[in-house]
Scaffold this motif. Structure first.
Motif, PDB file in Angstrom:
ATOM      1  N   THR A   1      -4.018 -12.277  -3.821  1.00 14.95           N
ATOM      2  CA  THR A   1      -4.005 -11.027  -4.570  1.00 14.95           C
ATOM      3  C   THR A   1      -3.319 -11.176  -5.913  1.00 14.95           C
ATOM      4  O   THR A   1      -2.527 -12.110  -6.123  1.00 14.95           O
ATOM      5  N   LYS A   2      -3.627 -10.257  -6.817  1.00 15.63           N
ATOM      6  CA  LYS A   2      -2.852 -10.037  -8.038  1.00 15.63           C
ATOM      7  C   LYS A   2      -2.139  -8.694  -7.968  1.00 15.63           C
ATOM      8  O   LYS A   2      -1.404  -8.336  -8.878  1.00 15.63           O
ATOM      9  N   GLY A   3      -2.399  -7.924  -6.910  1.00 14.36           N
ATOM     10  CA  GLY A   3      -1.915  -6.559  -6.839  1.00 14.36           C
ATOM     11  C   GLY A   3      -0.542  -6.424  -6.224  1.00 14.36           C
ATOM     12  O   GLY A   3      -0.276  -6.909  -5.122  1.00 14.36           O
ATOM     13  N   THR A   4       0.330  -5.711  -6.907  1.00 14.38           N
ATOM     14  CA  THR A   4       1.687  -5.499  -6.391  1.00 14.38           C
ATOM     15  C   THR A   4       1.714  -4.475  -5.265  1.00 14.38           C
ATOM     16  O   THR A   4       2.744  -4.308  -4.605  1.00 14.38           O
ATOM     17  N   LEU A   5       0.592  -3.808  -5.008  1.00 14.25           N
ATOM     18  CA  LEU A   5       0.521  -2.868  -3.898  1.00 14.25           C
ATOM     19  C   LEU A   5       0.748  -3.556  -2.552  1.00 14.25           C
ATOM     20  O   LEU A   5       1.065  -2.899  -1.557  1.00 14.25           O
ATOM     21  N   ILE A   6       0.655  -4.880  -2.525  1.00 16.04           N
ATOM     22  CA  ILE A   6       0.932  -5.609  -1.290  1.00 16.04           C
ATOM     23  C   ILE A   6       2.351  -5.335  -0.786  1.00 16.04           C
ATOM     24  O   ILE A   6       2.608  -5.423   0.412  1.00 16.04           O
TER      25      ILE A   6
ATOM     26  N   ILE B   1     -17.255  -0.098  -4.054  1.00 17.21           N
ATOM     27  CA  ILE B   1     -17.702   0.266  -2.710  1.00 17.21           C
ATOM     28  C   ILE B   1     -16.562  -0.004  -1.739  1.00 17.21           C
ATOM     29  O   ILE B   1     -16.070  -1.132  -1.635  1.00 17.21           O
ATOM     30  N   ALA B   2     -16.123   1.032  -1.059  1.00 16.29           N
ATOM     31  CA  ALA B   2     -15.070   0.923  -0.052  1.00 16.29           C
ATOM     32  C   ALA B   2     -15.698   0.840   1.337  1.00 16.29           C
ATOM     33  O   ALA B   2     -16.773   1.401   1.577  1.00 16.29           O
TER      34      ALA B   2
ATOM     35  N   GLU C   1      -7.065   0.755  -3.260  1.00 17.98           N
ATOM     36  CA  GLU C   1      -6.479   0.550  -1.938  1.00 17.98           C
ATOM     37  C   GLU C   1      -5.363   1.563  -1.671  1.00 17.98           C
ATOM     38  O   GLU C   1      -5.112   1.936  -0.526  1.00 17.98           O
ATOM     39  N   LYS C   2      -4.739   2.052  -2.732  1.00 17.83           N
ATOM     40  CA  LYS C   2      -3.660   3.042  -2.548  1.00 17.83           C
ATOM     41  C   LYS C   2      -4.190   4.285  -1.854  1.00 17.83           C
ATOM     42  O   LYS C   2      -3.492   4.913  -1.051  1.00 17.83           O
ATOM     43  N   THR C   3      -5.453   4.641  -2.138  1.00 14.79           N
ATOM     44  CA  THR C   3      -6.056   5.826  -1.539  1.00 14.79           C
ATOM     45  C   THR C   3      -6.775   5.513  -0.239  1.00 14.79           C
ATOM     46  O   THR C   3      -6.621   6.221   0.765  1.00 14.79           O
ATOM     47  N   TRP C   4      -7.547   4.416  -0.237  1.00 14.29           N
ATOM     48  CA  TRP C   4      -8.425   4.138   0.896  1.00 14.29           C
ATOM     49  C   TRP C   4      -7.724   3.402   2.041  1.00 14.29           C
ATOM     50  O   TRP C   4      -8.134   3.507   3.183  1.00 14.29           O
ATOM     51  N   ARG C   5      -6.721   2.584   1.751  1.00 20.59           N
ATOM     52  CA  ARG C   5      -5.884   1.926   2.763  1.00 20.59           C
ATOM     53  C   ARG C   5      -6.694   1.080   3.753  1.00 20.59           C
ATOM     54  O   ARG C   5      -6.312   0.928   4.915  1.00 20.59           O
ATOM     55  N   VAL C   6      -7.784   0.504   3.294  1.00 20.42           N
ATOM     56  CA  VAL C   6      -8.599  -0.344   4.162  1.00 20.42           C
ATOM     57  C   VAL C   6      -7.840  -1.618   4.530  1.00 20.42           C
ATOM     58  O   VAL C   6      -7.845  -2.053   5.684  1.00 20.42           O
TER      59      VAL C   6
ATOM     60  N   ASP D   1     -10.234  -8.344  -4.983  1.00 17.55           N
ATOM     61  CA  ASP D   1      -8.832  -8.183  -4.607  1.00 17.55           C
ATOM     62  C   ASP D   1      -8.653  -7.058  -3.585  1.00 17.55           C
ATOM     63  O   ASP D   1      -9.044  -5.914  -3.838  1.00 17.55           O
ATOM     64  N   PRO D   2      -8.053  -7.344  -2.420  1.00 12.22           N
ATOM     65  CA  PRO D   2      -7.842  -6.298  -1.413  1.00 12.22           C
ATOM     66  C   PRO D   2      -6.782  -5.284  -1.817  1.00 12.22           C
ATOM     67  O   PRO D   2      -6.704  -4.206  -1.223  1.00 12.22           O
TER      68      PRO D   2
END
Length: 360
Positions: free
Chosen positions: A168-173, A108-109, A144-149, A138-139
């Motif tokens: 986070t664990k995500g490198t998208l940060i 859910i976004a 998150e790449k698509t929704w960019r919240v 995880d944010p």
């Protein structure tokens, strides 16, 4: 209660759970039963689905005496990372969904969250304190790449000079280093990057859609090089399985530029315990009993103890040994001090068109 058997015709590509048990609030238990007419052509791939929630508020106030923050924001519900041990899985039960596969596939976004946050910060009665993001799901998970919240939330917090702590664990940060570095120059942000193991094969099995350990360490380096205060989080510590790596993870984090460190013992609340036991039986059958027995020795004989002061660290000689090892290693590596304090004096409404500018 044992978990229902997996659906043999459901292809689970990079998923942490193998089943979809009903949540604890559901009056009925659902399980897959085939009538013998199913053919191999009926095999289907389980894909991620995203629905939208329009929240009326986004700041969640918490009152836990063993947490260093009193409010959080969740950009998403559910997490595609699919970590088998995730203590946030039971939250899906409140939505009438399963903490198993639903948690990592029915997401859910909350795209309106940045606008809602701006309204909440503008309320005259709002009293500022550091907001924590990433303490539940995880944010920087893949959607998150698509929704960019999360980027929208950071933009609002930066505009208001509002301090934030991110986990986070995500490198998208790394995409948001432009905002984070600017906030760091104003002492408004801390980041914690979780590294559970240095073994890429174990990480792939246990955290199927999380970037591999070496990639997360590279993210720590990129954040540190940009002047963003970052700590390496050895969490969760899983007895026997990842516990021997405590010192190695801390050393790798220090080399990558982390300025501090933390650890949390494996937590298995509610539906997480049977899901994790099921994963152990499939992924580590020879070690499963040893891992669970050691964990229970630190949890008063149970899979989990939710008491304040115990849920994060456990108790008993094994827990004390882990704490001592962590203390010795962080002192040796210079990770035993906290990150610089965040600035809580800058908070103010952002300038708007027509506002009178300050002369100073």
């Amino acid at each position: 209660m044992p978990l229902p058997p997996p659906d043999p015709f459901l292809r689970l590509k990079a998923r942490g759970a193998a089943t979809n048990p009903s949540g604890r609030f559901e009056p009925q238990e659902r399980s897959v039963a085939h009538d013998g007419w199913d053919m191999a052509e009926d095999e289907r791939l389980l894909r991620t689905e995203v629905s939208v929630e329009r929240p009326r508020s986004v700041i969640n106030h918490v009152a836990s005496p063993d947490l260093p923050f009193d409010r959080t924001i969740n950009p998403y519900r559910g997490c595609e990372h699919g970590c088998t041990y995730c203590f946030a899985r039971p939250g899906h039960s409140y939505l009438g969904l399963s903490p198993g596969l639903d948690f990592e596939t029915k997401l859910i976004a909350r795209p309106d969250a940045p606008a809602v946050l701006a309204r909440e910060l503008a309320r005259p009665k709002y009293r500022m304190n550091t907001i924590a993001i990433g303490t539940n799901t995880d944010p920087y998970q893949p959607i998150e790449k698509t929704w960019r919240v999360m980027r929208g939330l950071l933009t609002v917090l930066s505009d208001w000079n509002h301090p934030v702590g991110i986990v986070t664990k995500g490198t998208l940060i790394e995409r948001d280093i432009d905002i984070l570095a600017d906030m760091a120059r104003r002492n408004l942000v801390h980041v914690g990057v979780s590294v559970t193991t240095l073994d890429p094969a174990l990480s792939r099995a246990m955290e199927p859609r999380v970037p591999p350990p070496a990639r997360r360490l590279a993210t720590i380096r990129r954040l540190a090089d940009a002047g963003i205060p970052v700590r390496v989080m050895v969490s969760p510590v899983i007895p026997v399985l990842t516990e021997p790596e405590i010192e190695a993870i801390l050393e790798a984090g220090a080399r990558a530029g982390a300025g501090a460190a933390s650890w949390i013992l494996l937590r298995l609340p509610y539906e997480v315990a049977p899901l994790f036991r099921d994963w152990l039986a499939r992924a580590c059958p020879g070690q499963a009993a040893h891992i669970l027995n050691r964990l229970r020795a630190m949890r008063g004989g149970a899979d989990y103890d939710a008491d304040w002061g115990k849920r994060m660290r456990g108790e008993g000689p094994f827990a004390e040994l882990i704490a001592r090892r962590f203390t010795v290693a962080t002192r040796r590596l210079g990770l035993d001090r906290p990150l610089p304090p965040l600035d809580r004096t800058r908070f103010a409404p952002p300038p708007r068109p027509g506002d009178q500018l300050s002369l100073f």
